[in-house]
Design an enzyme around this catalytic site. Structure first.
Site, PDB file in Angstrom:
ATOM      1  N   VAL A  74       0.842  -1.208   0.000  1.00 58.25           N
ATOM      2  CA  VAL A  74       0.000   0.000   0.000  1.00 58.25           C
ATOM      3  C   VAL A  74       0.878   1.258   0.000  1.00 58.25           C
ATOM      4  O   VAL A  74       0.370   2.363   0.053  1.00 58.25           O
ATOM      5  CB  VAL A  74      -0.938   0.018   1.234  1.00 58.25           C
ATOM      6  CG1 VAL A  74      -1.859  -1.194   1.234  1.00 58.25           C
ATOM      7  CG2 VAL A  74      -0.147   0.067   2.544  1.00 58.25           C
ATOM      8  N   HIS A 104      -4.535  -4.490  -1.976  1.00 56.55           N
ATOM      9  CA  HIS A 104      -4.882  -4.088  -0.612  1.00 56.55           C
ATOM     10  C   HIS A 104      -5.039  -2.587  -0.448  1.00 56.55           C
ATOM     11  O   HIS A 104      -4.993  -2.076   0.667  1.00 56.55           O
ATOM     12  CB  HIS A 104      -3.829  -4.608   0.382  1.00 56.55           C
ATOM     13  CG  HIS A 104      -3.740  -6.101   0.395  1.00 56.55           C
ATOM     14  ND1 HIS A 104      -2.612  -6.775   0.798  1.00 56.55           N
ATOM     15  CD2 HIS A 104      -4.630  -7.051   0.024  1.00 56.55           C
ATOM     16  CE1 HIS A 104      -2.819  -8.082   0.697  1.00 56.55           C
ATOM     17  NE2 HIS A 104      -4.035  -8.267   0.215  1.00 56.55           N
TER      18      HIS A 104
HETATM   19  C1  BV8 Z   1     -10.532 -11.439   3.188  1.00 58.90           C
HETATM   20  C2  BV8 Z   1      -3.346  -3.584   4.058  1.00 58.90           C
HETATM   21  C3  BV8 Z   1     -12.790 -12.168   3.090  1.00 58.90           C
HETATM   22  C4  BV8 Z   1      -3.437  -2.906   5.350  1.00 58.90           C
HETATM   23  C5  BV8 Z   1      -3.183  -5.954   4.436  1.00 58.90           C
HETATM   24  C6  BV8 Z   1      -6.926 -18.201   8.236  1.00 58.90           C
HETATM   25  C7  BV8 Z   1      -6.401 -18.869   7.143  1.00 58.90           C
HETATM   26  C8  BV8 Z   1      -6.361 -18.273   5.875  1.00 58.90           C
HETATM   27  C9  BV8 Z   1      -6.871 -16.980   5.700  1.00 58.90           C
HETATM   28  C10 BV8 Z   1      -7.378 -16.341   6.800  1.00 58.90           C
HETATM   29  C11 BV8 Z   1      -7.421 -16.928   8.048  1.00 58.90           C
HETATM   30  N1  BV8 Z   1      -7.956 -16.053   8.916  1.00 58.90           N
HETATM   31  C12 BV8 Z   1      -8.269 -14.919   8.238  1.00 58.90           C
HETATM   32  C13 BV8 Z   1      -7.942 -15.087   6.952  1.00 58.90           C
HETATM   33  C14 BV8 Z   1      -8.119 -14.128   5.873  1.00 58.90           C
HETATM   34  C15 BV8 Z   1      -7.074 -13.033   5.979  1.00 58.90           C
HETATM   35  C16 BV8 Z   1      -5.683 -13.611   5.987  1.00 58.90           C
HETATM   36  O1  BV8 Z   1      -5.158 -14.018   4.962  1.00 58.90           O
HETATM   37  N2  BV8 Z   1      -5.067 -13.621   7.189  1.00 58.90           N
HETATM   38  C17 BV8 Z   1      -3.713 -14.169   7.290  1.00 58.90           C
HETATM   39  C18 BV8 Z   1      -2.913 -13.338   8.310  1.00 58.90           C
HETATM   40  C19 BV8 Z   1      -3.823 -15.625   7.742  1.00 58.90           C
HETATM   41  N3  BV8 Z   1      -7.248 -12.235   4.771  1.00 58.90           N
HETATM   42  C20 BV8 Z   1      -8.116 -11.199   4.788  1.00 58.90           C
HETATM   43  O2  BV8 Z   1      -8.716 -10.845   5.781  1.00 58.90           O
HETATM   44  C21 BV8 Z   1      -8.331 -10.527   3.458  1.00 58.90           C
HETATM   45  N4  BV8 Z   1      -9.747 -10.381   3.246  1.00 58.90           N
HETATM   46  O3  BV8 Z   1     -10.154 -12.579   3.248  1.00 58.90           O
HETATM   47  O4  BV8 Z   1     -11.847 -11.087   3.089  1.00 58.90           O
HETATM   48  C22 BV8 Z   1     -14.114 -11.538   2.930  1.00 58.90           C
HETATM   49  C23 BV8 Z   1     -14.824 -11.735   1.727  1.00 58.90           C
HETATM   50  C24 BV8 Z   1     -16.075 -11.189   1.609  1.00 58.90           C
HETATM   51  C25 BV8 Z   1     -16.633 -10.412   2.641  1.00 58.90           C
HETATM   52  C26 BV8 Z   1     -15.912 -10.201   3.826  1.00 58.90           C
HETATM   53  C27 BV8 Z   1     -14.639 -10.768   3.983  1.00 58.90           C
HETATM   54  C28 BV8 Z   1      -7.729  -9.132   3.456  1.00 58.90           C
HETATM   55  C29 BV8 Z   1      -6.228  -9.241   3.554  1.00 58.90           C
HETATM   56  C30 BV8 Z   1      -5.610  -7.856   3.373  1.00 58.90           C
HETATM   57  C31 BV8 Z   1      -5.160  -7.352   4.715  1.00 58.90           C
HETATM   58  N5  BV8 Z   1      -4.473  -6.072   4.509  1.00 58.90           N
HETATM   59  N6  BV8 Z   1      -2.585  -4.791   4.262  1.00 58.90           N
HETATM   60  C32 BV8 Z   1      -2.161  -2.183   5.626  1.00 58.90           C
HETATM   61  O5  BV8 Z   1      -1.104  -2.507   5.030  1.00 58.90           O
HETATM   62  O6  BV8 Z   1      -2.211  -1.265   6.453  1.00 58.90           O
HETATM   63  S1  BV8 Z   1      -2.234  -7.371   4.508  1.00 58.90           S
HETATM   64  C33 BV8 Z   1      -0.594  -7.018   4.775  1.00 58.90           C
HETATM   65  O7  BV8 Z   1       0.067  -8.286   4.654  1.00 58.90           O
HETATM   66  C34 BV8 Z   1       0.080  -6.140   3.736  1.00 58.90           C
HETATM   67  O8  BV8 Z   1      -0.751  -5.774   2.660  1.00 58.90           O
HETATM   68  C35 BV8 Z   1       1.183  -7.046   3.221  1.00 58.90           C
HETATM   69  O9  BV8 Z   1       1.538  -6.734   1.955  1.00 58.90           O
HETATM   70  C36 BV8 Z   1       0.478  -8.329   3.316  1.00 58.90           C
HETATM   71  C37 BV8 Z   1       1.236  -9.583   3.094  1.00 58.90           C
HETATM   72  O10 BV8 Z   1       2.430  -9.481   3.790  1.00 58.90           O
HETATM   73  P1  BV8 Z   1       3.757  -9.534   2.883  1.00 58.90           P
HETATM   74  O11 BV8 Z   1       3.636  -8.484   1.819  1.00 58.90           O
HETATM   75  O12 BV8 Z   1       3.973 -10.908   2.441  1.00 58.90           O
HETATM   76  O13 BV8 Z   1       4.841  -9.053   3.895  1.00 58.90           O
HETATM   77  P2  BV8 Z   1       5.538  -9.938   5.016  1.00 58.90           P
HETATM   78  O14 BV8 Z   1       6.201  -9.007   5.963  1.00 58.90           O
HETATM   79  O15 BV8 Z   1       4.581 -10.957   5.543  1.00 58.90           O
HETATM   80  O16 BV8 Z   1       6.653 -10.754   4.209  1.00 58.90           O
HETATM   81  C38 BV8 Z   1       7.723 -10.046   3.613  1.00 58.90           C
HETATM   82  C39 BV8 Z   1       8.602 -11.099   2.980  1.00 58.90           C
HETATM   83  O17 BV8 Z   1       9.670 -10.440   2.285  1.00 58.90           O
HETATM   84  C40 BV8 Z   1       9.264 -12.028   3.997  1.00 58.90           C
HETATM   85  O18 BV8 Z   1       9.127 -13.362   3.560  1.00 58.90           O
HETATM   86  C41 BV8 Z   1      10.740 -11.601   3.987  1.00 58.90           C
HETATM   87  O19 BV8 Z   1      11.614 -12.696   4.162  1.00 58.90           O
HETATM   88  C42 BV8 Z   1      10.884 -11.047   2.600  1.00 58.90           C
HETATM   89  N7  BV8 Z   1      11.909 -10.013   2.468  1.00 58.90           N
HETATM   90  C43 BV8 Z   1      12.291  -9.098   3.392  1.00 58.90           C
HETATM   91  N8  BV8 Z   1      13.228  -8.291   2.853  1.00 58.90           N
HETATM   92  C44 BV8 Z   1      13.420  -8.704   1.571  1.00 58.90           C
HETATM   93  C45 BV8 Z   1      12.577  -9.793   1.319  1.00 58.90           C
HETATM   94  N9  BV8 Z   1      12.540 -10.429   0.137  1.00 58.90           N
HETATM   95  C46 BV8 Z   1      13.358  -9.969  -0.831  1.00 58.90           C
HETATM   96  N10 BV8 Z   1      14.199  -8.927  -0.671  1.00 58.90           N
HETATM   97  C47 BV8 Z   1      14.258  -8.273   0.508  1.00 58.90           C
HETATM   98  N11 BV8 Z   1      15.109  -7.236   0.650  1.00 58.90           N
END
Ligand code: BV8
Ligand code: ZN
Length: 223
Positions: free
Chosen positions: A86, A102
């Site tokens: 975002v 997102h």
């Molecule tokens: C929905 C915006 C349904 C806000 C974000 C249980 C199981 C499965 C799913 C779920 C569950 N319980 C709940 C859910 C659904 C939930 C979900 O997936 N939860 C997860 C935590 C389990 N999803 C939702 O709620 C979604 N909506 O399902 O709605 C629905 C349908 C109809 C009606 C009603 C409801 C909405 C999800 C969106 C949430 N919003 N962000 C904000 O940012 O303020 S999510 C947030 O996480 C960010 O957007 C971020 O981008 C996203 C994912 O994280 P990553 O981008 O992967 O970042 P992360 O830090 O995790 O990883 C970074 C990686 O980079 C690491 O691996 C690291 O090693 C690597 N790295 C670091 N440095 C480097 C690098 N790689 C390369 N080079 C580098 N230099």
């Protein structure tokens, strides 16, 4: 070609990731604050967190990883960038064809009249901000438990199904439905390349898992 990016591509620009080391966000877990419940309970706290993120992101510049994806977009006739981020750094780098799954931290939405508008000020003069109608404004992002913008996932799935190659960069592949694009690409017969600092739940099924920093690997990959 389709590219899926996550917070990792912005890490080298100084934007903290959600789950990695150096983790987060002024000792808050995103899952605790990036929710409609948290905002309903304490809009002031959620806005303080977003204000801090806006200040942090405002200082950030796109890095060589963002720039490499812009060059790739120019090279490839069919190209879609699908981002979970975002922070707006892909826009600043010059990416064009982009799906923001997102939302966008630089946009606001009124919780009363529903209008939405850009606001790029690094620090907001008054927290929480309000809409012209007097209603409480919220960040223009998708919180946990909220659906993605109408039609966004369909567009992302279409782009993924059309792609011969899906390049996945800097995502821990834990957030859905975004992460589901990875197995979807595999099922559709695409080649999937992952560029990430650490393994992800999909490291076993991708065709090529490159472990390292996006800012180093992407420029070499694109050349
Ligand atoms: C929905 C915006 C349904 C806000 C974000 C249980 C199981 C499965 C799913 C779920 C569950 N319980 C709940 C859910 C659904 C939930 C979900 O997936 N939860 C997860 C935590 C389990 N999803 C939702 O709620 C979604 N909506 O399902 O709605 C629905 C349908 C109809 C009606 C009603 C409801 C909405 C999800 C969106 C949430 N919003 N962000 C904000 O940012 O303020 S999510 C947030 O996480 C960010 O957007 C971020 O981008 C996203 C994912 O994280 P990553 O981008 O992967 O970042 P992360 O830090 O995790 O990883 C970074 C990686 O980079 C690491 O691996 C690291 O090693 C690597 N790295 C670091 N440095 C480097 C690098 N790689 C390369 N080079 C580098 N230099
Ligand atoms: Zn309003």
């Amino acid at each position: 070609m389709a590219v899926l990016t996550g917070a990792g591509i912005s890490a080298e620009s100084g934007v903290p990731t959600f789950r990695g080391p150096g983790g987060l966000w002024k000792d808050y877990k995103p899952e605790d604050l990036a929710t409609p419940e948290a905002f309903a309970r304490d809009p002031q706290l959620v806005w303080e967190w977003y204000n801090w993120r806006r200040e942090t992101i405002h200082k950030a510049k796109p890095n060589s990883g963002h720039a490499a994806l812009v060059r790739l977009e120019i090279q490839k006739p069919h190209f879609t960038l699908i981002t979970q981020n975002v922070d707006g750094l892909h826009d600043m780098a010059g990416s064009g064809r982009m799906l923001k799954l997102h939302g966008d931290i630089w946009r606001m939405r009124c919780t009363v009249c529903g209008s939405n508008w850009p606001d790029r000020r690094a620090t907001l003069p008054k927290l929480p901000p309000h809409c012209g109608c007097g209603g409480l404004a919220r960040p223009g992002v998708v919180w946990f438990g909220e659906p993605l913008p109408e039609g966004m996932m369909q567009e992302a799935e279409h782009a993924t199904l059309e792609a011969q190659v899906l390049l996945v960069v800097g995502t821990s592949a834990q957030v859905y439905p975004a992460a589901s694009l990875i197995p979807l690409a595999k099922q559709a017969g695409a080649r999937v390349i992952q560029v990430n600092l650490e393994p992800t739940p999909y490291s076993e099924i991708v065709d090529c898992a490159l472990e390292g920093a996006a800012g180093e690997i992407l420029p070499r990959l694109v050349e």
